[in-house]
Design a protein around this motif. Structure first.
Motif, PDB file in Angstrom:
ATOM      1  N   ALA A  39      42.224  24.296  30.067  1.00 23.70           N
ATOM      2  CA  ALA A  39      42.936  23.903  28.848  1.00 23.70           C
ATOM      3  C   ALA A  39      42.040  23.991  27.608  1.00 23.70           C
ATOM      4  O   ALA A  39      42.539  24.119  26.493  1.00 23.70           O
ATOM      5  N   GLN A  40      40.726  23.945  27.793  1.00 26.61           N
ATOM      6  CA  GLN A  40      39.798  24.024  26.666  1.00 26.61           C
ATOM      7  C   GLN A  40      39.524  25.467  26.220  1.00 26.61           C
ATOM      8  O   GLN A  40      38.945  25.680  25.165  1.00 26.61           O
ATOM      9  N   LEU A  41      39.928  26.443  27.035  1.00 23.12           N
ATOM     10  CA  LEU A  41      39.711  27.839  26.665  1.00 23.12           C
ATOM     11  C   LEU A  41      40.542  28.189  25.435  1.00 23.12           C
ATOM     12  O   LEU A  41      41.706  27.807  25.330  1.00 23.12           O
ATOM     13  N   ARG A  42      39.937  28.915  24.532  1.00 24.01           N
ATOM     14  CA  ARG A  42      40.611  29.326  23.300  1.00 24.01           C
ATOM     15  C   ARG A  42      40.278  30.779  22.997  1.00 24.01           C
ATOM     16  O   ARG A  42      39.185  31.257  23.321  1.00 24.01           O
ATOM     17  N   GLU A  43      41.200  31.456  22.357  1.00 31.49           N
ATOM     18  CA  GLU A  43      40.919  32.806  21.882  1.00 31.49           C
ATOM     19  C   GLU A  43      39.785  32.734  20.868  1.00 31.49           C
ATOM     20  O   GLU A  43      39.694  31.784  20.094  1.00 31.49           O
ATOM     21  N   GLY A  44      38.910  33.737  20.902  1.00 34.81           N
ATOM     22  CA  GLY A  44      37.783  33.778  19.984  1.00 34.81           C
ATOM     23  C   GLY A  44      36.494  33.215  20.568  1.00 34.81           C
ATOM     24  O   GLY A  44      35.435  33.365  19.968  1.00 34.81           O
ATOM     25  N   MET A  45      36.557  32.556  21.724  1.00 30.33           N
ATOM     26  CA  MET A  45      35.342  32.032  22.355  1.00 30.33           C
ATOM     27  C   MET A  45      34.481  33.194  22.845  1.00 30.33           C
ATOM     28  O   MET A  45      34.987  34.270  23.161  1.00 30.33           O
ATOM     29  N   THR A  46      33.179  32.955  22.924  1.00 30.85           N
ATOM     30  CA  THR A  46      32.269  33.968  23.457  1.00 30.85           C
ATOM     31  C   THR A  46      32.248  33.902  24.985  1.00 30.85           C
ATOM     32  O   THR A  46      32.669  32.912  25.587  1.00 30.85           O
ATOM     33  N   ALA A  47      31.722  34.966  25.579  1.00 35.18           N
ATOM     34  CA  ALA A  47      31.592  35.003  27.038  1.00 35.18           C
ATOM     35  C   ALA A  47      30.682  33.873  27.521  1.00 35.18           C
ATOM     36  O   ALA A  47      30.925  33.278  28.571  1.00 35.18           O
ATOM     37  N   ARG A  48      29.679  33.555  26.757  1.00 34.91           N
ATOM     38  CA  ARG A  48      28.760  32.470  27.130  1.00 34.91           C
ATOM     39  C   ARG A  48      29.482  31.117  27.140  1.00 34.91           C
ATOM     40  O   ARG A  48      29.241  30.278  28.013  1.00 34.91           O
ATOM     41  N   GLU A  83      47.377  27.246  48.684  1.00 30.06           N
ATOM     42  CA  GLU A  83      47.303  27.247  47.227  1.00 30.06           C
ATOM     43  C   GLU A  83      46.496  28.469  46.790  1.00 30.06           C
ATOM     44  O   GLU A  83      45.398  28.705  47.274  1.00 30.06           O
ATOM     45  N   LEU A  84      47.065  29.250  45.891  1.00 32.98           N
ATOM     46  CA  LEU A  84      46.380  30.411  45.337  1.00 32.98           C
ATOM     47  C   LEU A  84      46.516  30.356  43.833  1.00 32.98           C
ATOM     48  O   LEU A  84      47.614  30.182  43.302  1.00 32.98           O
ATOM     49  N   ARG A  85      45.392  30.472  43.151  1.00 30.21           N
ATOM     50  CA  ARG A  85      45.411  30.421  41.690  1.00 30.21           C
ATOM     51  C   ARG A  85      44.423  31.434  41.136  1.00 30.21           C
ATOM     52  O   ARG A  85      43.350  31.625  41.693  1.00 30.21           O
ATOM     53  N   ARG A  86      44.837  32.083  40.051  1.00 32.21           N
ATOM     54  CA  ARG A  86      43.968  33.045  39.393  1.00 32.21           C
ATOM     55  C   ARG A  86      44.010  32.814  37.899  1.00 32.21           C
ATOM     56  O   ARG A  86      45.074  32.697  37.310  1.00 32.21           O
ATOM     57  N   VAL A  87      42.851  32.746  37.284  1.00 30.48           N
ATOM     58  CA  VAL A  87      42.733  32.683  35.829  1.00 30.48           C
ATOM     59  C   VAL A  87      41.967  33.933  35.420  1.00 30.48           C
ATOM     60  O   VAL A  87      40.855  34.171  35.889  1.00 30.48           O
ATOM     61  N   SER A  88      42.583  34.742  34.558  1.00 30.73           N
ATOM     62  CA  SER A  88      41.943  35.959  34.053  1.00 30.73           C
ATOM     63  C   SER A  88      41.665  35.779  32.576  1.00 30.73           C
ATOM     64  O   SER A  88      42.546  35.372  31.818  1.00 30.73           O
ATOM     65  N   VAL A  89      40.440  36.080  32.179  1.00 25.42           N
ATOM     66  CA  VAL A  89      40.029  35.987  30.783  1.00 25.42           C
ATOM     67  C   VAL A  89      39.718  37.408  30.313  1.00 25.42           C
ATOM     68  O   VAL A  89      38.875  38.088  30.898  1.00 25.42           O
ATOM     69  N   PHE A  90      40.416  37.842  29.269  1.00 22.72           N
ATOM     70  CA  PHE A  90      40.238  39.187  28.721  1.00 22.72           C
ATOM     71  C   PHE A  90      39.440  39.098  27.423  1.00 22.72           C
ATOM     72  O   PHE A  90      39.733  38.259  26.567  1.00 22.72           O
ATOM     73  N   PHE A  91      38.467  39.974  27.299  1.00 19.36           N
ATOM     74  CA  PHE A  91      37.594  39.980  26.121  1.00 19.36           C
ATOM     75  C   PHE A  91      37.844  41.225  25.273  1.00 19.36           C
ATOM     76  O   PHE A  91      38.187  42.289  25.796  1.00 19.36           O
ATOM     77  N   ASP A  92      37.658  41.068  23.983  1.00 18.28           N
ATOM     78  CA  ASP A  92      37.694  42.179  23.054  1.00 18.28           C
ATOM     79  C   ASP A  92      36.494  42.012  22.118  1.00 18.28           C
ATOM     80  O   ASP A  92      36.405  41.010  21.400  1.00 18.28           O
ATOM     81  N   ARG A  93      35.554  42.962  22.198  1.00 15.51           N
ATOM     82  CA  ARG A  93      34.314  42.901  21.418  1.00 15.51           C
ATOM     83  C   ARG A  93      33.548  41.597  21.647  1.00 15.51           C
ATOM     84  O   ARG A  93      33.089  40.965  20.693  1.00 15.51           O
ATOM     85  N   GLY A  94      33.474  41.175  22.890  1.00 14.77           N
ATOM     86  CA  GLY A  94      32.675  39.997  23.241  1.00 14.77           C
ATOM     87  C   GLY A  94      33.339  38.652  23.016  1.00 14.77           C
ATOM     88  O   GLY A  94      32.737  37.613  23.247  1.00 14.77           O
TER      89      GLY A  94
END
Length: 110
Positions: A39-48, A83-94
């Motif tokens: 829930a804390q993930l936001r667009e614009g965050m860095t990979a780190r 239980e099966l769950r997948r979270v995918s995080v897509f990056f654009d320019r880091g």
């Protein structure tokens, strides 16, 4: 005589195995995915920042797509539903461009 004794031993073993309840192990694989951290993930965050929240991904980019991190969690209890769950995080320019989560968001209590 030996064949009869062997047959009796095999039959006794099979009958004993049927009467004892079997224990089934829980199978858990992948990253444990915490709802609060997702829930804390936001667009614009860095990979780190993503790695700090969710840890190292199960699948971190491939030669096909290096802009995607997949966090996969699989749990099959000895008894009950899998239980099966997948979270995918897509990056654009880091930076995080999009987040896909197989678990639907929960409604806030109120």
């Amino acid at each position: 005589m030996l064949k009869i004794l062997t047959s009796i031993a095999v039959i006794a073993t099979l009958l004993a195995a049927c009467s004892v309840p079997s224990y089934r192990l829980d199978v858990q694989q992948g990253n444990a995915i915490d709802d609060d951290k997702v829930a804390q993930l936001r667009e614009g965050m860095t990979a780190r920042q993503v790695a700090f929240l969710l840890g190292t991904p199960q699948v971190q980019g491939t030669f096909v797509r290096e802009d995607r991190w997949d966090y996969v969690y699989y749990k099959r209890p000895g008894r009950g539903a899998t239980e099966l769950r997948r979270v995918s995080v897509f990056f654009d320019r880091g930076r995080v461009a999009r987040i896909e989560d197989t678990r639907p968001p929960t409604a806030p209590d109120g």
